[in-house]
Design a protein around this motif. Structure first.
Motif, mmCIF file in Angstrom:
data_model
loop_
_atom_site.group_PDB
_atom_site.id
_atom_site.type_symbol
_atom_site.label_atom_id
_atom_site.label_comp_id
_atom_site.label_asym_id
_atom_site.label_seq_id
_atom_site.Cartn_x
_atom_site.Cartn_y
_atom_site.Cartn_z
ATOM 1 N N UNK A 65 92.076 46.179 71.605
ATOM 2 C CA UNK A 65 91.937 45.838 73.023
ATOM 3 C C UNK A 65 92.199 47.034 73.926
ATOM 4 N N UNK A 66 93.171 47.853 73.567
ATOM 5 C CA UNK A 66 93.522 48.995 74.403
ATOM 6 C C UNK A 66 92.402 50.026 74.508
ATOM 7 N N UNK A 67 91.616 50.197 73.451
ATOM 8 C CA UNK A 67 90.569 51.224 73.495
ATOM 9 C C UNK A 67 89.189 50.674 73.850
ATOM 10 N N UNK A 68 89.027 49.347 73.847
ATOM 11 C CA UNK A 68 87.711 48.767 74.111
ATOM 12 C C UNK A 68 87.159 49.085 75.495
ATOM 13 N N UNK A 69 88.007 49.134 76.507
ATOM 14 C CA UNK A 69 87.519 49.418 77.853
ATOM 15 C C UNK A 69 86.915 50.805 77.974
ATOM 16 N N UNK A 70 87.578 51.785 77.394
ATOM 17 C CA UNK A 70 87.075 53.160 77.471
ATOM 18 C C UNK A 70 85.791 53.292 76.644
ATOM 19 N N UNK A 71 85.746 52.637 75.490
ATOM 20 C CA UNK A 71 84.518 52.682 74.678
ATOM 21 C C UNK A 71 83.359 52.062 75.452
ATOM 22 N N UNK A 72 83.572 50.888 76.025
ATOM 23 C CA UNK A 72 82.495 50.202 76.744
ATOM 24 C C UNK A 72 81.948 51.026 77.891
ATOM 25 N N UNK A 73 82.829 51.557 78.724
ATOM 26 C CA UNK A 73 82.406 52.405 79.847
ATOM 27 C C UNK A 73 81.724 53.658 79.304
ATOM 28 N N UNK A 74 82.287 54.228 78.253
ATOM 29 C CA UNK A 74 81.701 55.427 77.648
ATOM 30 C C UNK A 74 80.284 55.201 77.150
ATOM 31 N N UNK A 75 80.038 54.046 76.546
ATOM 32 C CA UNK A 75 78.687 53.746 76.062
ATOM 33 C C UNK A 75 77.690 53.642 77.216
ATOM 34 N N UNK A 76 78.135 53.108 78.348
ATOM 35 C CA UNK A 76 77.267 53.062 79.539
ATOM 36 C C UNK A 76 76.968 54.488 80.005
ATOM 37 N N UNK A 77 77.991 55.329 80.064
ATOM 38 C CA UNK A 77 77.793 56.730 80.468
ATOM 39 C C UNK A 77 76.736 57.391 79.588
ATOM 40 N N UNK A 78 76.884 57.234 78.287
ATOM 41 C CA UNK A 78 75.987 57.913 77.342
ATOM 42 C C UNK A 78 74.558 57.423 77.486
ATOM 43 N N UNK A 79 74.401 56.135 77.675
ATOM 44 C CA UNK A 79 73.048 55.603 77.868
ATOM 45 C C UNK A 79 72.430 56.147 79.153
ATOM 46 N N UNK A 80 73.178 56.129 80.228
ATOM 47 C CA UNK A 80 72.658 56.579 81.527
ATOM 48 C C UNK A 80 72.335 58.063 81.547
ATOM 49 N N UNK A 81 73.038 58.825 80.748
ATOM 50 C CA UNK A 81 72.807 60.275 80.710
ATOM 51 C C UNK A 81 71.780 60.667 79.667
ATOM 52 N N UNK A 82 71.249 59.696 78.941
ATOM 53 C CA UNK A 82 70.298 60.014 77.886
ATOM 54 C C UNK A 82 70.962 60.653 76.681
ATOM 55 N N UNK A 83 72.266 60.452 76.538
ATOM 56 C CA UNK A 83 73.014 61.023 75.415
ATOM 57 C C UNK A 83 73.128 60.014 74.275
ATOM 58 N N UNK A 84 72.455 58.883 74.397
ATOM 59 C CA UNK A 84 72.626 57.837 73.384
ATOM 60 C C UNK A 84 71.824 58.096 72.121
ATOM 61 N N UNK A 85 71.054 59.165 72.079
ATOM 62 C CA UNK A 85 70.359 59.543 70.844
ATOM 63 C C UNK A 85 71.262 60.472 70.051
ATOM 64 N N UNK A 86 70.951 60.661 68.810
ATOM 65 C CA UNK A 86 71.720 61.618 68.015
ATOM 66 C C UNK A 86 72.952 61.000 67.412
ATOM 67 N N UNK A 87 74.128 61.391 67.915
ATOM 68 C CA UNK A 87 75.380 60.965 67.309
ATOM 69 C C UNK A 87 75.693 59.489 67.504
ATOM 70 N N UNK A 88 75.221 58.887 68.566
ATOM 71 C CA UNK A 88 75.519 57.487 68.815
ATOM 72 C C UNK A 88 74.697 56.634 67.857
ATOM 73 N N UNK A 89 75.360 55.806 67.063
ATOM 74 C CA UNK A 89 74.612 54.981 66.116
ATOM 75 C C UNK A 89 73.618 54.071 66.833
ATOM 76 N N UNK A 90 72.405 54.008 66.328
ATOM 77 C CA UNK A 90 71.393 53.135 66.937
ATOM 78 C C UNK A 90 71.835 51.680 66.866
#
Length: 124
Positions: free
Chosen positions: A79-104
């Motif tokens: 629970x403590x790390x889920x908020x940062x992960x969730x926001x981080x995934x939005x950041x990566x998608x919006x920046x086009x960084x969701x390819x490569x290291x981020x698992x499809x």
């Protein structure tokens, strides 16, 4: 003049524009997790209501948190790390960084979390 919000930027992309208080909470949480797990976050300091993020480093940071989330059985840690992960995934998608290291296939839980947060996270 102080703005009422803070821009988080990856490259030329404004990935989030929350109220200053919310920005400070996210920033502090992310930096604390980076320190605890011994990895750089990629987040720069908040200066003049802006935070510049190194996309590659931030991607590795989010992937580290996802890995730690998967491997622990400790509910409170999850629970403590889920908020940062969730926001981080939005950041990566919006920046086009969701390819490569981020698992499809990040799983239904994370995909729904990312979509739900994205609808509520202003970009500016």
């Amino acid at each position: 003049m102080e703005r009422l919000s803070c821009f988080f930027r990856i490259g030329d992309n404004d990935v989030w524009n929350p109220a200053n208080f919310v920005a400070k909470v996210f920033h502090a949480e992310a930096l604390a997790l980076a320190q605890v797990f011994g990895v750089p976050s990629g987040l720069g300091p908040i200066v003049d209501d802006e935070c510049h993020i190194d996309g590659q480093t931030f991607t590795r940071f989010v992937m580290t948190l996802l890995h730690e989330h998967r491997k622990t059985n400790h509910s409170a840690l999850k629970y403590l790390i889920e908020g940062v992960i969730g926001v981080g995934l939005v950041f990566l998608e919006r920046a086009g960084e969701s390819d490569g290291e981020v698992p499809q296939d990040i799983g239904d839980f994370w995909e729904e979390r990312r979509r739900s947060l994205s609808r509520r996270m202003t970009q500016g």
